[in-house]
Design a protein around this motif. Structure first.
Motif, short mmCIF file in Angstrom:
data_model
loop_
_atom_site.label_atom_id
_atom_site.label_comp_id
_atom_site.label_asym_id
_atom_site.label_seq_id
_atom_site.Cartn_x
_atom_site.Cartn_y
_atom_site.Cartn_z
N HIS A 73 0.80 -1.23 0.00
CA HIS A 73 0.00 0.00 0.00
C HIS A 73 0.83 1.28 0.00
O HIS A 73 0.36 2.32 -0.40
CB HIS A 73 -0.98 -0.02 1.18
CG HIS A 73 -2.02 -1.09 1.03
ND1 HIS A 73 -3.08 -0.96 0.17
CD2 HIS A 73 -2.12 -2.32 1.58
CE1 HIS A 73 -3.81 -2.06 0.21
NE2 HIS A 73 -3.25 -2.91 1.06
N TYR A 74 2.09 1.19 0.48
CA TYR A 74 2.94 2.38 0.43
C TYR A 74 3.68 2.48 -0.90
O TYR A 74 3.82 3.57 -1.47
CB TYR A 74 3.91 2.42 1.61
CG TYR A 74 3.26 3.00 2.85
CD1 TYR A 74 3.32 4.37 3.11
CD2 TYR A 74 2.56 2.19 3.74
CE1 TYR A 74 2.70 4.91 4.23
CE2 TYR A 74 1.94 2.72 4.85
CZ TYR A 74 2.01 4.09 5.11
OH TYR A 74 1.40 4.63 6.19
N GLY A 75 4.18 1.34 -1.41
CA GLY A 75 4.92 1.33 -2.68
C GLY A 75 4.04 1.80 -3.82
O GLY A 75 4.49 2.44 -4.76
N SER A 76 2.75 1.52 -3.71
CA SER A 76 1.82 1.91 -4.77
C SER A 76 1.25 3.30 -4.51
O SER A 76 0.42 3.77 -5.28
CB SER A 76 0.67 0.91 -4.81
OG SER A 76 0.01 0.93 -3.55
N GLU A 77 1.68 3.93 -3.40
CA GLU A 77 1.18 5.26 -3.00
C GLU A 77 -0.29 5.23 -2.62
O GLU A 77 -0.92 6.28 -2.44
CB GLU A 77 1.38 6.30 -4.13
CG GLU A 77 2.83 6.50 -4.54
CD GLU A 77 3.56 7.54 -3.69
OE1 GLU A 77 2.87 8.47 -3.19
OE2 GLU A 77 4.77 7.41 -3.49
N ASN A 78 -0.88 4.06 -2.51
CA ASN A 78 -2.30 3.96 -2.17
C ASN A 78 -2.57 4.54 -0.79
O ASN A 78 -3.50 5.32 -0.58
CB ASN A 78 -2.71 2.48 -2.22
CG ASN A 78 -4.17 2.29 -1.85
OD1 ASN A 78 -5.02 3.06 -2.28
ND2 ASN A 78 -4.45 1.28 -1.03
N MET A 79 -1.73 4.17 0.19
CA MET A 79 -1.96 4.61 1.57
C MET A 79 -1.76 6.12 1.68
O MET A 79 -2.57 6.81 2.30
CB MET A 79 -1.02 3.86 2.51
CG MET A 79 -1.33 4.05 3.97
SD MET A 79 -2.87 3.26 4.47
CE MET A 79 -2.28 1.64 4.95
N GLN A 80 -0.68 6.62 1.07
CA GLN A 80 -0.42 8.06 1.17
C GLN A 80 -1.58 8.86 0.56
O GLN A 80 -1.98 9.90 1.09
CB GLN A 80 0.90 8.43 0.45
CG GLN A 80 2.13 7.82 1.08
CD GLN A 80 2.51 6.50 0.41
OE1 GLN A 80 1.63 5.71 0.08
NE2 GLN A 80 3.80 6.27 0.22
N ALA A 81 -2.09 8.38 -0.59
CA ALA A 81 -3.19 9.08 -1.25
C ALA A 81 -4.43 9.11 -0.36
O ALA A 81 -5.12 10.13 -0.25
CB ALA A 81 -3.50 8.40 -2.58
N LEU A 82 -4.67 7.97 0.31
CA LEU A 82 -5.82 7.87 1.20
C LEU A 82 -5.66 8.84 2.38
O LEU A 82 -6.60 9.55 2.75
CB LEU A 82 -5.90 6.43 1.72
CG LEU A 82 -7.23 5.90 2.16
CD1 LEU A 82 -8.21 5.87 1.00
CD2 LEU A 82 -7.05 4.47 2.71
N GLN A 83 -4.45 8.86 2.94
CA GLN A 83 -4.18 9.76 4.07
C GLN A 83 -4.40 11.21 3.65
O GLN A 83 -5.03 11.99 4.36
CB GLN A 83 -2.72 9.56 4.54
CG GLN A 83 -2.49 8.22 5.23
CD GLN A 83 -1.02 7.88 5.35
OE1 GLN A 83 -0.15 8.54 4.76
NE2 GLN A 83 -0.72 6.84 6.13
N LYS A 84 -3.88 11.56 2.49
CA LYS A 84 -3.98 12.95 2.02
C LYS A 84 -5.44 13.32 1.78
O LYS A 84 -5.92 14.35 2.24
CB LYS A 84 -3.15 13.08 0.72
CG LYS A 84 -3.23 14.43 0.05
CD LYS A 84 -1.84 15.02 -0.16
CE LYS A 84 -1.86 16.44 -0.72
NZ LYS A 84 -2.89 17.32 -0.22
N LYS A 85 -6.16 12.41 1.10
CA LYS A 85 -7.55 12.71 0.76
C LYS A 85 -8.37 13.02 2.02
O LYS A 85 -9.13 13.98 2.05
CB LYS A 85 -8.14 11.51 0.01
CG LYS A 85 -9.61 11.70 -0.33
CD LYS A 85 -10.17 10.52 -1.09
CE LYS A 85 -11.69 10.65 -1.24
NZ LYS A 85 -12.31 9.40 -1.72
N TYR A 86 -8.18 12.20 3.06
CA TYR A 86 -9.05 12.37 4.22
C TYR A 86 -8.53 13.39 5.21
O TYR A 86 -9.31 14.08 5.85
CB TYR A 86 -9.34 11.01 4.86
CG TYR A 86 -10.30 10.23 4.00
CD1 TYR A 86 -11.65 10.56 3.97
CD2 TYR A 86 -9.84 9.24 3.14
CE1 TYR A 86 -12.53 9.90 3.13
CE2 TYR A 86 -10.71 8.58 2.29
CZ TYR A 86 -12.06 8.90 2.29
OH TYR A 86 -12.92 8.27 1.46
#
Lengths: 207, 670
Positions: A73-86
């Motif tokens: 989830h971090y390598g794909s930037e998925n987690m960071q994007a989720l954190q930023k969005k919310y």
């Protein structure tokens, strides 16, 4: 003497009545229950408590930088994007490292600050360093990533996996349903949360 | 030197990328860190017959791969299968073992394992071929995901042609695949959502312990369940992962060699939400029943002596003192009833299946009551006097009456008399405030006669004048107390076995010895006496607490079967009449009914003549299944007598005080 005996007897009575009670365990942070109170020092030396987040939506994430599922989830930037969005919408987001000293994913304060900088996460506080695993056990955190969503009243509304695909392959993220996003979207609108509890997939927390 | 994290991450993802995108040449094996995977498959498939082939994972020592439900963490392997010339069914999973990781539990395989794939060659096909994309997770403490592709191409002939070594390996793992539950050693009695955090599966046969794995990881935790012997088998209590409302769930049960699947087991709601039978009865009526029931308690053989002596002592006291005594006594009764009721409600809220009288399902409580009654009986007999000391103990008057109140409640709890059953049963289903009102109503009833006497000089004057006769009465009243002690000894014996008698009797003798020693003028001897008493109490309580609960279920007559909900349901389905006696060793009313009515020869003959299935639900020990069954009648105390006439849908409940005529009436068709 009799009074002494009587007193002892009555004490045994009340004691016995208590131990006769079948023991039941409060299992951790369950949806619908108040979140466990926590007080942990973060990597910047600040003490973080549940009370600090009263009145705000809070996401608590369990993190281990070397766990393949965290890296999914971090390598794909998925987690960071989720954190930023919310966090942009005013949600608070904290990440907890419960790895014991000497075990995978354990970070000292300076390492944790460097890690946050390098992975580009959008957290509301520095990593919470739960070296003794107290907070992890109180929440019943089992895996990394294990996600908890807590509403402004301090009640857990979601506990479990980040999404519905337990593959370690980042390619599946695009097709997965993100439970955390769904819980936040519904909860913040005041709607019922469809999926409130799932099995968290990933590496075991390295207590 | 340490590489920057992003470099490591980049390297990692490039390698992953390469693994996924590089066209894999057609290989019959694949491998990753600590894992090699190969086929267990025949050289030739037999036309038209289903064959199980295996993905054989050879795993480094101490590393493990996972079952279909991986447990608290981890992940099951995934197989993406493309087949030509054959059809495939879902992968079958040999039963796993529990792999503890810190305080967590995973379900998987220590060592090599074969996941099995049922495959059926298509009619007319000359060969079959498979292409499978695999993903797996292998863990020791740290976890490493692995990815790979395997192919298999084989001709289809008349017969299957295996290498013997591979066939043996395949059979070994195929034997461990769960079978349909019909051939099961165990049968499911019930699956009950005992609380928000626990779920209990009860299996019939208690002779052989089963290892059970839940399939739904979102619902039930993988951790070892708490195992307990219950009247109808063995219960396994799992921790719940979530309070998700689902109707059914699946388990796999194994004896260590073979495994069975328990499919679609219906989940019953906890006993905390039984059918609200009492909903039709207004609260005031229930409160009245509680009050009357409480008043009747005063006449019970254990309560009556305590109160009469207290009353006699007060006859000559001035009115003001009587008033304060009455208040202190009432407070003692109400506080104790409130506390017990509160505890019961708290447990109910947490979903525990318990009922009134739960205090007496505990051996230490019984031992404490034995001690108490023994000392009271001895003092009534005049072996030693505590009355005076209690009175003169520094201004402890009110304390004395308060404790009498506490005592009265504790000694009264075994005696569920008339009227009380309905009220207590309702309390188990009503909202907390109304339930508490009923408990306090009982307390008020218990306290009422004493208070009335204290407050009304007119009534008090009617009592006989104090005199020497009081000593005689006191000595006489010691005898019901001795009988109570004997009864409690019997209860203790039922709870912890023969040792219960021995422990309690030794304690009783030690206490008498201590009292005898303590009457000496010598200070040293008095200290010794106190020492002996304390040591005897400590030793007795420790041994009673550490003695495991006796599992003996000796039925007084063989005509009674032990409680088994499934057996009752079966008998009713076969139009057989069923009589269920809900009883407990510590319930006096139950014993009286047993001796005077149920176990008498004419009644037994009557039951036999009418082919009635006789079931004795023994509630002496805590038993969730019986508690639940009681709750279905809206009761949570004993005795309860349930009569299922042949072919009727509902049980008829008989009065708590049985008479032979009532049983005879059951068989007299009007």
């Amino acid at each position: 003497m009799f009074q002494q005996v009587m007193k002892t007897t009555l004490q045994s009575l009340s004691f016995a009545a208590l131990i006769a009670v079948p023991a039941f365990a409060f299992s951790a942070a369950q949806p619908g229950q108040p979140a466990p109170d926590f007080s942990e020092v973060d990597a910047s030396g600040k003490t973080q408590t549940l009370a600090d987040y009263k009145g705000e939506w809070l996401v608590v994430e369990w993190f281990n930088k070397d766990c393949p599922y965290v890296r999914k989830h971090y390598g794909s930037e998925n987690m960071q994007a989720l954190q930023k969005k919310y966090t942009d919408k005013g949600v608070k987001w904290v990440s907890v490292i419960s790895s014991a000293f000497g075990r995978q994913g354990h970070l000292e304060a300076d390492e944790a600050i460097a890690e946050a900088k390098s992975n580009g996460s959008a957290l509301s506080a520095a990593y919470l360093l739960d070296e003794d695993g107290g907070m992890g056990r109180a929440f019943g955190a089992k895996a990394t990533p294990h996600m908890f969503v807590i509403n402004p009243e301090g009640v857990v509304v979601y506990a479990g996996a980040i999404d519905d695909n337990s593959s370690a392959n980042p390619a599946v993220i695009a097709k997965s349903t993100n439970y955390v996003a769904a819980a936040l979207d519904a909860g913040m609108k005041g709607d019922a949360i469809q999926v409130a509890s799932t099995r968290a997939y990933g590496c075991s927390v390295k207590y | 030197m340490k590489l920057p994290t992003y470099t490591v991450a980049l390297f990692w993802f490039i390698s992953l990328f390469l693994i996924w995108t590089t066209p894999v040449s057609a290989e019959e094996t694949t491998s990753g860190d600590h894992v090699k995977v190969r086929w267990l498959a025949p050289d030739t498939f037999a036309s038209g017959s289903t064959e199980h082939i295996g993905f054989y994972f050879e795993v480094d020592p101490k590393w493990h791969v996972y079952w279909r439900n991986a447990g608290d963490s981890g992940a099951a392997p995934r197989f993406d299968i493309q087949a030509t010339g054959a059809t495939v069914d879902p992968v079958k999973w040999p039963f796993p073992t529990r792999l503890p990781v810190a305080h967590l539990t995973n379900l998987g395989y220590e060592g090599n394992v074969a996941y099995l794939l049922p495959i059926t060659p298509e009619a007319g096909a000359e060969s079959l071929s498979l292409t499978v994309d695999l993903e797996w997770l292998v863990c020791k403490i740290d976890c490493i995901p692995g990815f790979g592709q395997m192919t298999l191409t084989r001709p289809i002939g008349k017969t299957a042609n295996w290498k013997s070594g591979d066939l043996a390996l395949r059979d070994n793992f195929l034997n461990r695949v769960p079978q349909a539950s019909s051939s099961n050693l165990w049968s499911v009695q019930s699956l009950t959502s005992t609380s928000a955090t626990e779920i209990t599966l009860t299996l019939s046969d208690a002779t052989k312990q089963a290892t059970i794995f839940p399939l739904d990881a979102d619902l039930i935790a993988a951790a070892e369940p708490k195992v307990k012997q219950v009247s109808n088998g063995m219960s396994y209590t799992f921790e719940r992962v979530s309070a998700n409302q689902v109707a059914t769930t699946d388990f796999v049960v194994t004896d260590g060699e073979k495994a069975w699947r328990l499919s679609n087991v219906p989940i019953q709601a906890a006993a905390a939400q039984p059918i609200p039978v009492e909903a039709t009865q207004p609260l005031w009526l229930l409160l009245l029943a509680a009050f009357v029931g409480g008043m009747i308690l005063n006449l019970m053989p254990c309560v009556f002596p305590v109160l009469s002596i207290k009353m006699m002592g007060l006859v000559q006291s001035p009115a003001s003192k009587r008033l304060s005594e009455a208040f202190a006594y009432t407070a003692g009764v109400l506080v104790t009833f409130g506390a017990l009721g509160g505890l019961l409600l708290l447990l109910r809220a947490s979903g525990s299946a318990i009922g009134w009288g739960f205090q007496l399902q505990s051996a230490p409580v019984i031992l404490a009551l034995i001690t108490l009654f023994w000392l009271m009986a001895l003092s009534f007999s005049g072996v030693f006097e505590f009355g005076h000391r209690l009175m003169t103990a520094a201004g402890n008057h009110r304390g004395g009456a308060f404790i009498t109140g506490v005592l009265a409640v504790f000694v009264a709890t075994p005696c569920t008399g008339p009227f009380m059953g309905v009220a207590l049963g309702a309390a188990a289903t009503l909202p907390p405030t109304s339930a508490m009102a009923i408990f306090l109503g009982l307390g008020a009833g218990l306290a009422a006669p004493f208070v009335l006497l204290c407050l009304s000089p007119a009534l008090l004057r009617r009592l006989p004048k104090p005199g020497a006769w009081m000593v005689t009465l006191q000595q006489f009243l010691a005898f019901p107390l001795y009988l109570t002690v004997i009864w409690l000894l019997w209860v203790l014996g039922r709870l912890v076995g023969d040792n219960g008698w021995l422990i309690a009797s030794l304690l009783m003798v030690s206490l008498v010895f201590a009292i005898w020693l303590g009457r000496s003028a010598s200070k040293a001897r008095r200290w010794m006496a106190a020492g002996i008493a304390v040591i005897a109490l400590a030793a007795a309580f420790t041994s009673v607490i550490t003695t495991p609960a006796s599992s003996q279920k000796t039925l007084s007559t063989s005509s009674w079967q032990s409680f088994d909900a499934a057996k009752i349901a079966e008998a009713r389905a076969n139009n057989q009449a069923v009589f269920v006696d809900y009883t407990a060793a510590w319930c006096i009313t139950c014993q009286v009914n047993k001796k005077l009515v149920l176990d008498t020869d004419p009644i037994q003959a009557l039951f036999k003549e009418n082919k009635v299935l006789l079931v004795r639900a023994d509630w002496t020990h805590h038993d969730a299944a019986i508690t639940e069954s009681l709750a279905q009648f809206g009761r949570n105390s004993v005795p309860v007598y349930a009569w299922y006439a042949p072919g009727t849908k509902q049980a008829e409940l008989l009065p708590q005080l049985l008479q032979a005529g009532m049983i005879r009436d059951l068989f007299n068709t009007p």
